[in-house]
Design a protein around this motif. Structure first.
Motif, PDB file in Angstrom:
ATOM      1  N   MET A   1      67.413 -48.892  49.856  1.00 32.09           N
ATOM      2  CA  MET A   1      68.313 -48.700  50.988  1.00 32.09           C
ATOM      3  C   MET A   1      68.739 -47.223  51.079  1.00 32.09           C
ATOM      4  O   MET A   1      68.670 -46.610  52.141  1.00 32.09           O
ATOM      5  N   LEU A   2      69.156 -46.670  49.947  1.00 35.06           N
ATOM      6  CA  LEU A   2      69.591 -45.274  49.916  1.00 35.06           C
ATOM      7  C   LEU A   2      68.447 -44.330  50.252  1.00 35.06           C
ATOM      8  O   LEU A   2      68.640 -43.345  50.972  1.00 35.06           O
ATOM      9  N   GLN A   3      67.242 -44.623  49.771  1.00 33.91           N
ATOM     10  CA  GLN A   3      66.087 -43.767  50.064  1.00 33.91           C
ATOM     11  C   GLN A   3      65.754 -43.789  51.553  1.00 33.91           C
ATOM     12  O   GLN A   3      65.304 -42.785  52.103  1.00 33.91           O
ATOM     13  N   LEU A   4      65.986 -44.909  52.211  1.00 34.15           N
ATOM     14  CA  LEU A   4      65.673 -45.019  53.636  1.00 34.15           C
ATOM     15  C   LEU A   4      66.667 -44.292  54.532  1.00 34.15           C
ATOM     16  O   LEU A   4      66.285 -43.766  55.578  1.00 34.15           O
ATOM     17  N   ILE A   5      67.929 -44.277  54.145  1.00 31.79           N
ATOM     18  CA  ILE A   5      68.936 -43.752  55.080  1.00 31.79           C
ATOM     19  C   ILE A   5      69.658 -42.492  54.621  1.00 31.79           C
ATOM     20  O   ILE A   5      70.317 -41.857  55.430  1.00 31.79           O
ATOM     21  N   CYS A   6      69.531 -42.118  53.371  1.00 32.08           N
ATOM     22  CA  CYS A   6      70.296 -40.973  52.861  1.00 32.08           C
ATOM     23  C   CYS A   6      69.400 -39.759  52.670  1.00 32.08           C
ATOM     24  O   CYS A   6      68.349 -39.852  52.046  1.00 32.08           O
ATOM     25  N   THR A   7      69.858 -38.624  53.195  1.00 26.13           N
ATOM     26  CA  THR A   7      69.095 -37.393  53.050  1.00 26.13           C
ATOM     27  C   THR A   7      69.770 -36.424  52.085  1.00 26.13           C
ATOM     28  O   THR A   7      69.225 -35.377  51.789  1.00 26.13           O
ATOM     29  N   SER A   8      70.963 -36.785  51.621  1.00 27.57           N
ATOM     30  CA  SER A   8      71.657 -35.904  50.682  1.00 27.57           C
ATOM     31  C   SER A   8      72.567 -36.740  49.776  1.00 27.57           C
ATOM     32  O   SER A   8      72.836 -37.909  50.037  1.00 27.57           O
ATOM     33  N   LYS A   9      73.055 -36.100  48.740  1.00 28.68           N
ATOM     34  CA  LYS A   9      73.986 -36.761  47.818  1.00 28.68           C
ATOM     35  C   LYS A   9      75.269 -37.159  48.556  1.00 28.68           C
ATOM     36  O   LYS A   9      75.856 -38.190  48.269  1.00 28.68           O
ATOM     37  N   ASP A  10      75.691 -36.353  49.529  1.00 31.38           N
ATOM     38  CA  ASP A  10      76.888 -36.688  50.310  1.00 31.38           C
ATOM     39  C   ASP A  10      76.696 -38.005  51.056  1.00 31.38           C
ATOM     40  O   ASP A  10      77.604 -38.827  51.116  1.00 31.38           O
ATOM     41  N   HIS A  11      75.508 -38.210  51.639  1.00 31.41           N
ATOM     42  CA  HIS A  11      75.227 -39.473  52.332  1.00 31.41           C
ATOM     43  C   HIS A  11      75.271 -40.642  51.352  1.00 31.41           C
ATOM     44  O   HIS A  11      75.785 -41.713  51.684  1.00 31.41           O
ATOM     45  N   MET A  12      74.720 -40.431  50.164  1.00 27.00           N
ATOM     46  CA  MET A  12      74.735 -41.491  49.156  1.00 27.00           C
ATOM     47  C   MET A  12      76.166 -41.864  48.781  1.00 27.00           C
ATOM     48  O   MET A  12      76.493 -43.040  48.661  1.00 27.00           O
ATOM     49  N   ASN A  13      77.015 -40.860  48.641  1.00 27.13           N
ATOM     50  CA  ASN A  13      78.413 -41.125  48.305  1.00 27.13           C
ATOM     51  C   ASN A  13      79.119 -41.920  49.399  1.00 27.13           C
ATOM     52  O   ASN A  13      80.001 -42.723  49.115  1.00 27.13           O
ATOM     53  N   LEU A  14      78.734 -41.708  50.653  1.00 23.62           N
ATOM     54  CA  LEU A  14      79.330 -42.463  51.760  1.00 23.62           C
ATOM     55  C   LEU A  14      78.987 -43.950  51.678  1.00 23.62           C
ATOM     56  O   LEU A  14      79.736 -44.793  52.174  1.00 23.62           O
ATOM     57  N   MET A  15      77.854 -44.276  51.064  1.00 23.90           N
ATOM     58  CA  MET A  15      77.413 -45.671  50.973  1.00 23.90           C
ATOM     59  C   MET A  15      78.060 -46.441  49.826  1.00 23.90           C
ATOM     60  O   MET A  15      78.002 -47.671  49.791  1.00 23.90           O
ATOM     61  N   VAL A  16      78.692 -45.744  48.884  1.00 24.16           N
ATOM     62  CA  VAL A  16      79.248 -46.397  47.695  1.00 24.16           C
ATOM     63  C   VAL A  16      80.206 -47.538  48.042  1.00 24.16           C
ATOM     64  O   VAL A  16      80.059 -48.650  47.509  1.00 24.16           O
ATOM     65  N   PRO A  17      81.197 -47.350  48.937  1.00 23.50           N
ATOM     66  CA  PRO A  17      82.099 -48.472  49.240  1.00 23.50           C
ATOM     67  C   PRO A  17      81.379 -49.691  49.819  1.00 23.50           C
ATOM     68  O   PRO A  17      81.728 -50.838  49.518  1.00 23.50           O
ATOM     69  N   SER A  18      80.360 -49.465  50.630  1.00 22.68           N
ATOM     70  CA  SER A  18      79.609 -50.575  51.228  1.00 22.68           C
ATOM     71  C   SER A  18      78.799 -51.324  50.177  1.00 22.68           C
ATOM     72  O   SER A  18      78.728 -52.555  50.183  1.00 22.68           O
ATOM     73  N   ILE A  19      78.183 -50.581  49.273  1.00 24.50           N
ATOM     74  CA  ILE A  19      77.406 -51.210  48.203  1.00 24.50           C
ATOM     75  C   ILE A  19      78.339 -51.975  47.268  1.00 24.50           C
ATOM     76  O   ILE A  19      78.046 -53.097  46.854  1.00 24.50           O
ATOM     77  N   ARG A  20      79.494 -51.389  46.976  1.00 23.84           N
ATOM     78  CA  ARG A  20      80.473 -52.054  46.111  1.00 23.84           C
ATOM     79  C   ARG A  20      80.933 -53.382  46.730  1.00 23.84           C
ATOM     80  O   ARG A  20      81.031 -54.397  46.049  1.00 23.84           O
ATOM     81  N   GLU A  21      81.179 -53.377  48.032  1.00 24.57           N
ATOM     82  CA  GLU A  21      81.610 -54.606  48.702  1.00 24.57           C
ATOM     83  C   GLU A  21      80.539 -55.689  48.597  1.00 24.57           C
ATOM     84  O   GLU A  21      80.837 -56.855  48.349  1.00 24.57           O
ATOM     85  N   CYS A  22      79.298 -55.301  48.754  1.00 23.71           N
ATOM     86  CA  CYS A  22      78.184 -56.238  48.654  1.00 23.71           C
ATOM     87  C   CYS A  22      78.155 -56.875  47.262  1.00 23.71           C
ATOM     88  O   CYS A  22      77.949 -58.079  47.123  1.00 23.71           O
TER      89      CYS A  22
END
Length: 85
Positions: A49-70
């Protein structure tokens, strides 16, 4: 936005105050966590998921709350995500 002669549909990504990224669509009664949407589409690995939508470490950090909720909702597979939706 998408439209047919029968009805229009709108899809938005919104960021909640706690940082979770949610999908808002007029066919869903509630906003759906973005991570669950990806799992429902068959992308069950957070890494993929992160490889498909994230182009930087900042983008990956934005996904942390969503992944945690899952993880907190214990949604790990496509069938669980589809049931949630």
């Amino acid at each position: 936005a998408s439209a047919t002669h029968e009805r229009k549909s709108k899809t938005h990504l919104i960021v909640k105050s706690d940082g979770r990224i949610m999908l808002k669509h007029n066919s869903f009664s509630e906003d759906i966590p973005l991570c669950i949407i990806f799992k429902a589409m068959g992308i069950e690995s957070e890494q993929e998921m992160l490889q498909l939508i994230c182009t930087s470490k900042d983008h990956m950090n934005l996904m942390v709350p969503s992944i945690r909720e899952c993880m907190e909702l214990e949604i790990h597979a496509q069938d669980q995500a589809l049931e949630y939706c």
